[in-house]
Design an enzyme around this catalytic site. Structure first.
Site, PDB file in Angstrom:
ATOM      1  N   SER A  96      51.694  36.436  36.496  1.00  0.00           N
ATOM      2  CA  SER A  96      51.526  36.736  35.077  1.00  0.00           C
ATOM      3  C   SER A  96      52.771  37.119  34.455  1.00  0.00           C
ATOM      4  O   SER A  96      53.764  37.973  35.369  1.00  0.00           O
ATOM      5  CB  SER A  96      50.283  37.489  34.790  1.00  0.00           C
ATOM      6  OG  SER A  96      50.224  37.942  33.536  1.00  0.00           O
ATOM      7  N   TYR A 121      46.524  45.586  36.796  1.00  0.00           N
ATOM      8  CA  TYR A 121      46.598  44.322  36.696  1.00  0.00           C
ATOM      9  C   TYR A 121      48.053  43.931  36.757  1.00  0.00           C
ATOM     10  O   TYR A 121      48.623  42.930  37.693  1.00  0.00           O
ATOM     11  CB  TYR A 121      45.755  43.650  35.432  1.00  0.00           C
ATOM     12  CG  TYR A 121      46.073  42.144  35.120  1.00  0.00           C
ATOM     13  CD1 TYR A 121      45.160  41.259  35.729  1.00  0.00           C
ATOM     14  CD2 TYR A 121      47.171  41.810  34.502  1.00  0.00           C
ATOM     15  CE1 TYR A 121      45.588  39.859  35.524  1.00  0.00           C
ATOM     16  CE2 TYR A 121      47.622  40.514  34.082  1.00  0.00           C
ATOM     17  CZ  TYR A 121      46.735  39.513  34.620  1.00  0.00           C
ATOM     18  OH  TYR A 121      46.937  38.148  34.415  1.00  0.00           O
TER      19      TYR A 121
HETATM   20  N1  LIG Z   1      44.510  33.543  30.519  1.00  0.00           N
HETATM   21  C1  LIG Z   1      45.782  34.026  30.268  1.00  0.00           C
HETATM   22  O1  LIG Z   1      46.239  34.317  29.255  1.00  0.00           O
HETATM   23  C2  LIG Z   1      46.349  34.395  31.562  1.00  0.00           C
HETATM   24  C3  LIG Z   1      47.882  34.896  31.371  1.00  0.00           C
HETATM   25  C4  LIG Z   1      48.318  35.248  32.419  1.00  0.00           C
HETATM   26  C5  LIG Z   1      47.959  35.065  33.858  1.00  0.00           C
HETATM   27  N2  LIG Z   1      46.556  34.436  33.960  1.00  0.00           N
HETATM   28  C6  LIG Z   1      46.265  34.173  35.306  1.00  0.00           C
HETATM   29  O2  LIG Z   1      45.692  33.000  35.373  1.00  0.00           O
HETATM   30  C7  LIG Z   1      44.356  33.026  36.234  1.00  0.00           C
HETATM   31  C8  LIG Z   1      43.029  32.795  35.680  1.00  0.00           C
HETATM   32  O3  LIG Z   1      43.246  33.497  34.332  1.00  0.00           O
HETATM   33  P1  LIG Z   1      41.891  33.081  33.362  1.00  0.00           P
HETATM   34  O4  LIG Z   1      42.114  33.674  32.128  1.00  0.00           O
HETATM   35  O5  LIG Z   1      41.589  31.617  33.480  1.00  0.00           O
HETATM   36  O6  LIG Z   1      40.559  34.240  34.052  1.00  0.00           O
HETATM   37  P2  LIG Z   1      39.274  33.973  33.907  1.00  0.00           P
HETATM   38  O7  LIG Z   1      38.549  35.551  33.816  1.00  0.00           O
HETATM   39  O8  LIG Z   1      38.623  33.200  32.515  1.00  0.00           O
HETATM   40  O9  LIG Z   1      38.411  33.487  35.093  1.00  0.00           O
HETATM   41  C9  LIG Z   1      38.671  33.972  36.336  1.00  0.00           C
HETATM   42  C10 LIG Z   1      37.802  33.584  37.543  1.00  0.00           C
HETATM   43  O10 LIG Z   1      37.947  34.332  38.742  1.00  0.00           O
HETATM   44  C11 LIG Z   1      36.729  34.488  39.282  1.00  0.00           C
HETATM   45  N3  LIG Z   1      36.689  35.837  40.013  1.00  0.00           N
HETATM   46  C12 LIG Z   1      36.831  36.962  39.705  1.00  0.00           C
HETATM   47  N4  LIG Z   1      36.541  37.938  40.649  1.00  0.00           N
HETATM   48  C13 LIG Z   1      36.733  37.090  41.788  1.00  0.00           C
HETATM   49  C14 LIG Z   1      36.601  37.045  43.229  1.00  0.00           C
HETATM   50  N5  LIG Z   1      36.472  38.467  43.883  1.00  0.00           N
HETATM   51  N6  LIG Z   1      36.516  36.144  44.071  1.00  0.00           N
HETATM   52  C15 LIG Z   1      36.572  34.977  43.655  1.00  0.00           C
HETATM   53  N7  LIG Z   1      36.607  34.649  42.204  1.00  0.00           N
HETATM   54  C16 LIG Z   1      36.618  35.753  41.331  1.00  0.00           C
HETATM   55  C17 LIG Z   1      35.832  34.630  37.960  1.00  0.00           C
HETATM   56  O11 LIG Z   1      34.641  34.625  38.263  1.00  0.00           O
HETATM   57  C18 LIG Z   1      36.528  33.465  36.998  1.00  0.00           C
HETATM   58  O12 LIG Z   1      35.804  32.510  37.217  1.00  0.00           O
HETATM   59  C19 LIG Z   1      44.306  34.633  36.526  1.00  0.00           C
HETATM   60  O13 LIG Z   1      44.887  34.592  38.053  1.00  0.00           O
HETATM   61  C20 LIG Z   1      45.120  35.605  35.637  1.00  0.00           C
HETATM   62  O14 LIG Z   1      45.458  36.648  35.868  1.00  0.00           O
HETATM   63  C21 LIG Z   1      45.826  34.218  32.740  1.00  0.00           C
END
Ligand SMILES: NC(=O)c1ccc[n+]([C@@H]2O[C@H](COP(=O)([O-])OP(=O)(O)OC[C@H]3O[C@@H](n4cnc5c(N)ncnc54)[C@H](O)[C@@H]3O)[C@@H](O)[C@H]2O)c1
Length: 246
Positions: free
Chosen positions: A137, A151
């Site tokens: 991220s 985070y």
């Molecule tokens: N959305 C953004 O703007 C953004 C920006 C930068 C990085 N990211 C990264 O992208 C990835 C996905 O982000 P997102 O926004 O889709 O997140 P989200 O919260 O929508 O989805 C995350 C998923 O991970 C699952 N999860 C949580 N704990 C878990 C565990 N212990 N074991 C297995 N699964 C587990 C949840 O059930 C969920 O389905 C993450 O790594 C996040 O840090 C997202």
């Protein structure tokens, strides 16, 4: 013979978009998540692709990664791609984070990525073929704005782990890379942030004045997973709208 991608945290958000993109690119996909109900719902949405399987996998458990690898081998014959995508994103102010909450975030986000790289990396190295893609991220590069210290620290750790595992497996046909998104337009954001507020954030915080489409993140992962990306390893590819340049 289609290749097989295993995706953690695939029940929602970017993970679900990744699953769809890899299915559309003719991969077999093993969607995994700790949330079994959400996983079943996500699978239903993609069930018309008959190359999709699901497996409950909590990234805190090494054994769950080993089982997912077994499932991928049983259903699809082998696995070639792992995407360490699962994470939690709390926003607790730094002085209010308890030791327990700090450890919980590091256990899921960083240790989970470590376990995935260890289990699948060792298998890929034996096969002399594999791609690992870790979701880092922007927060891990510049300390984060809205997201918590735990985070941001976990995501910084993922960038370092990516280099360590890349070096470990270089020469064995396995690449390990990270993608570092800035703000991505996923349902969890549009559901939580009112449209006027979102427009203001985009206007004031993002130089290119738009959030990344999750499909871009999936396309970056697809490129990193391709045969032609064999020379890219230990890298972190940014998609942050110009918020952070290096
Ligand atoms: N959305 C953004 O703007 C953004 C920006 C930068 C990085 N990211 C990264 O992208 C990835 C996905 O982000 P997102 O926004 O889709 O997140 P989200 O919260 O929508 O989805 C995350 C998923 O991970 C699952 N999860 C949580 N704990 C878990 C565990 N212990 N074991 C297995 N699964 C587990 C949840 O059930 C969920 O389905 C993450 O790594 C996040 O840090 C997202």
């Amino acid at each position: 013979m289609p290749q097989t991608a295993v995706i953690t945290g695939a029940a929602k958000g970017i993970g679900q978009v990744l699953a769809k993109a890899f299915l559309q690119a003719d991969f077999n996909v093993l969607m995994t998540d700790a949330d079994d109900q959400a996983l079943a719902g996500a699978r239903d949405e993609l069930a018309h692709y008959n190359r999709v399987q699901t497996q409950v996998l909590d990234v805190r458990n090494k054994n769950d990664f080993e089982q997912a690898l077994n499932v991928a081998q049983e259903h699809f014959g082998a696995a070639q791609v792992l995407i360490n995508n699962a994470a939690i994103t709390p926003t607790t102010p730094v002085l209010e984070i308890t030791p327990e909450e700090f450890s919980q975030v590091l256990d899921i986000n960083l240790r989970g990525c470590f376990l995935g790289c260890q289990v699948f990396g060792a298998y890929f190295a034996q096969q002399n073929q594999g791609r690992i893609i870790n979701m880092a991220s922007l927060a891990g590069q510049m300390g984060g704005t809205a997201s918590g210290a735990h985070y941001a620290s976990s995501k910084a750790g993922i960038i370092t782990l990516t280099k360590i595992f890349a070096r470990q497996f270089a020469g064995q046909g396995v690449t390990v890379n990270a993608v570092a998104p800035g703000p991505v337009l996923v349902d969890s954001i549009t559901e939580k942030v009112p449209p006027e507020k979102l427009a203001e954030i985009i206007d004031t915080m993002i130089p290119v004045k738009q959030m990344s489409d999750p499909r871009l993140i999936a396309d970056m992962a697809l490129l990193l997973a391709s045969d032609q990306a064999a020379t890219v390893t230990g890298a972190t590819w940014d998609a942050n709208g110009g918020i952070f340049m290096r």
